[in-house]
Design a protein around this motif. Structure first.
Motif, PDB file in Angstrom:
ATOM      1  N   HIS A  21     -53.037  -3.244  -9.642  1.00  0.00           N
ATOM      2  CA  HIS A  21     -53.157  -1.930  -9.003  1.00  0.00           C
ATOM      3  C   HIS A  21     -54.349  -1.880  -8.052  1.00  0.00           C
ATOM      4  O   HIS A  21     -54.275  -1.244  -7.000  1.00  0.00           O
ATOM      5  CB  HIS A  21     -53.246  -0.825 -10.057  1.00  0.00           C
ATOM      6  CG  HIS A  21     -51.915  -0.236 -10.368  1.00  0.00           C
ATOM      7  ND1 HIS A  21     -51.588   1.058 -10.092  1.00  0.00           N
ATOM      8  CD2 HIS A  21     -50.802  -0.782 -10.914  1.00  0.00           C
ATOM      9  CE1 HIS A  21     -50.350   1.297 -10.454  1.00  0.00           C
ATOM     10  NE2 HIS A  21     -49.846   0.196 -10.955  1.00  0.00           N
ATOM     11  N   ARG A  25     -53.826  -1.014  -4.161  1.00  0.00           N
ATOM     12  CA  ARG A  25     -54.566   0.073  -3.524  1.00  0.00           C
ATOM     13  C   ARG A  25     -55.374  -0.440  -2.333  1.00  0.00           C
ATOM     14  O   ARG A  25     -55.418   0.204  -1.288  1.00  0.00           O
ATOM     15  CB  ARG A  25     -55.469   0.772  -4.549  1.00  0.00           C
ATOM     16  CG  ARG A  25     -54.672   1.509  -5.624  1.00  0.00           C
ATOM     17  CD  ARG A  25     -55.573   2.116  -6.674  1.00  0.00           C
ATOM     18  NE  ARG A  25     -56.311   3.238  -6.125  1.00  0.00           N
ATOM     19  CZ  ARG A  25     -55.829   4.481  -6.009  1.00  0.00           C
ATOM     20  NH1 ARG A  25     -54.613   4.756  -6.414  1.00  0.00           N
ATOM     21  NH2 ARG A  25     -56.563   5.432  -5.504  1.00  0.00           N
ATOM     22  N   ASP A  52     -52.727   7.535  -4.007  1.00  0.00           N
ATOM     23  CA  ASP A  52     -52.335   8.011  -5.340  1.00  0.00           C
ATOM     24  C   ASP A  52     -50.874   8.442  -5.361  1.00  0.00           C
ATOM     25  O   ASP A  52     -50.127   8.088  -6.279  1.00  0.00           O
ATOM     26  CB  ASP A  52     -53.207   9.190  -5.775  1.00  0.00           C
ATOM     27  CG  ASP A  52     -54.622   8.793  -6.141  1.00  0.00           C
ATOM     28  OD1 ASP A  52     -54.870   7.590  -6.369  1.00  0.00           O
ATOM     29  OD2 ASP A  52     -55.487   9.688  -6.182  1.00  0.00           O
ATOM     30  N   ASP A  53     -50.464   9.205  -4.360  1.00  0.00           N
ATOM     31  CA  ASP A  53     -49.077   9.682  -4.302  1.00  0.00           C
ATOM     32  C   ASP A  53     -48.092   8.529  -4.168  1.00  0.00           C
ATOM     33  O   ASP A  53     -47.032   8.528  -4.800  1.00  0.00           O
ATOM     34  CB  ASP A  53     -48.891  10.666  -3.143  1.00  0.00           C
ATOM     35  CG  ASP A  53     -49.580  11.993  -3.374  1.00  0.00           C
ATOM     36  OD1 ASP A  53     -50.037  12.260  -4.511  1.00  0.00           O
ATOM     37  OD2 ASP A  53     -49.671  12.786  -2.409  1.00  0.00           O
ATOM     38  N   THR A  56     -47.813   6.594  -7.470  1.00  0.00           N
ATOM     39  CA  THR A  56     -47.045   7.394  -8.424  1.00  0.00           C
ATOM     40  C   THR A  56     -45.562   7.385  -8.067  1.00  0.00           C
ATOM     41  O   THR A  56     -44.699   7.249  -8.943  1.00  0.00           O
ATOM     42  CB  THR A  56     -47.580   8.831  -8.475  1.00  0.00           C
ATOM     43  OG1 THR A  56     -48.948   8.793  -8.902  1.00  0.00           O
ATOM     44  CG2 THR A  56     -46.783   9.695  -9.426  1.00  0.00           C
ATOM     45  N   ASP A  59     -44.229   3.796  -8.911  1.00  0.00           N
ATOM     46  CA  ASP A  59     -44.171   3.583 -10.362  1.00  0.00           C
ATOM     47  C   ASP A  59     -43.078   4.440 -10.995  1.00  0.00           C
ATOM     48  O   ASP A  59     -42.322   3.967 -11.851  1.00  0.00           O
ATOM     49  CB  ASP A  59     -45.518   3.893 -11.017  1.00  0.00           C
ATOM     50  CG  ASP A  59     -46.548   2.801 -10.810  1.00  0.00           C
ATOM     51  OD1 ASP A  59     -46.187   1.716 -10.313  1.00  0.00           O
ATOM     52  OD2 ASP A  59     -47.722   3.045 -11.154  1.00  0.00           O
ATOM     53  N   GLY A  60     -42.983   5.679 -10.564  1.00  0.00           N
ATOM     54  CA  GLY A  60     -41.947   6.567 -11.086  1.00  0.00           C
ATOM     55  C   GLY A  60     -40.549   6.073 -10.740  1.00  0.00           C
ATOM     56  O   GLY A  60     -39.636   6.109 -11.574  1.00  0.00           O
TER      57      GLY A  60
END
Length: 92
Positions: A21, A25, A52-53, A56, A59-60
């Motif tokens: 991660h 990033r 961050d968005d 997410t 990953d989602g």
């Protein structure tokens, strides 16, 4: 799902996940800097929030794909979601 569950209890897997991660990033911040320099990124956006968005979202989507299984419908919905996200970043 198994990897994520094991990463919670295995220090070695948790460390690998953290390092992955961190690298992701770092790459995303670089892409954003390049897009901003090229004038492709909308004004007023906060890089950390975008990163961050995106993490997410990805990953989602990964978890959703694991739970639902592969299908063209899911693929189309996830691609459309990613495109909407990216469209919100583009300079007009």
């Amino acid at each position: 799902m198994t990897f994520c569950a094991n990463a919670v209890t295995s220090p070695r897997l948790a460390q690998a996940r953290r390092e992955s991660h961190i690298e992701l990033r770092r790459l995303l911040y670089g892409v954003l800097a390049e897009a901003r320099e090229d004038g492709d990124l909308a004004a007023g956006l906060v890089d950390s929030a975008i990163v961050d968005d995106w993490v997410t979202l990805v990953d989602g989507a990964s978890v959703q794909a694991l739970l639902e299984g592969p299908s063209e419908g899911l693929k189309a919905r996830q691609e459309a979601q990613a495109e909407r996200f990216l469209e919100g970043l583009r300079a007009t």
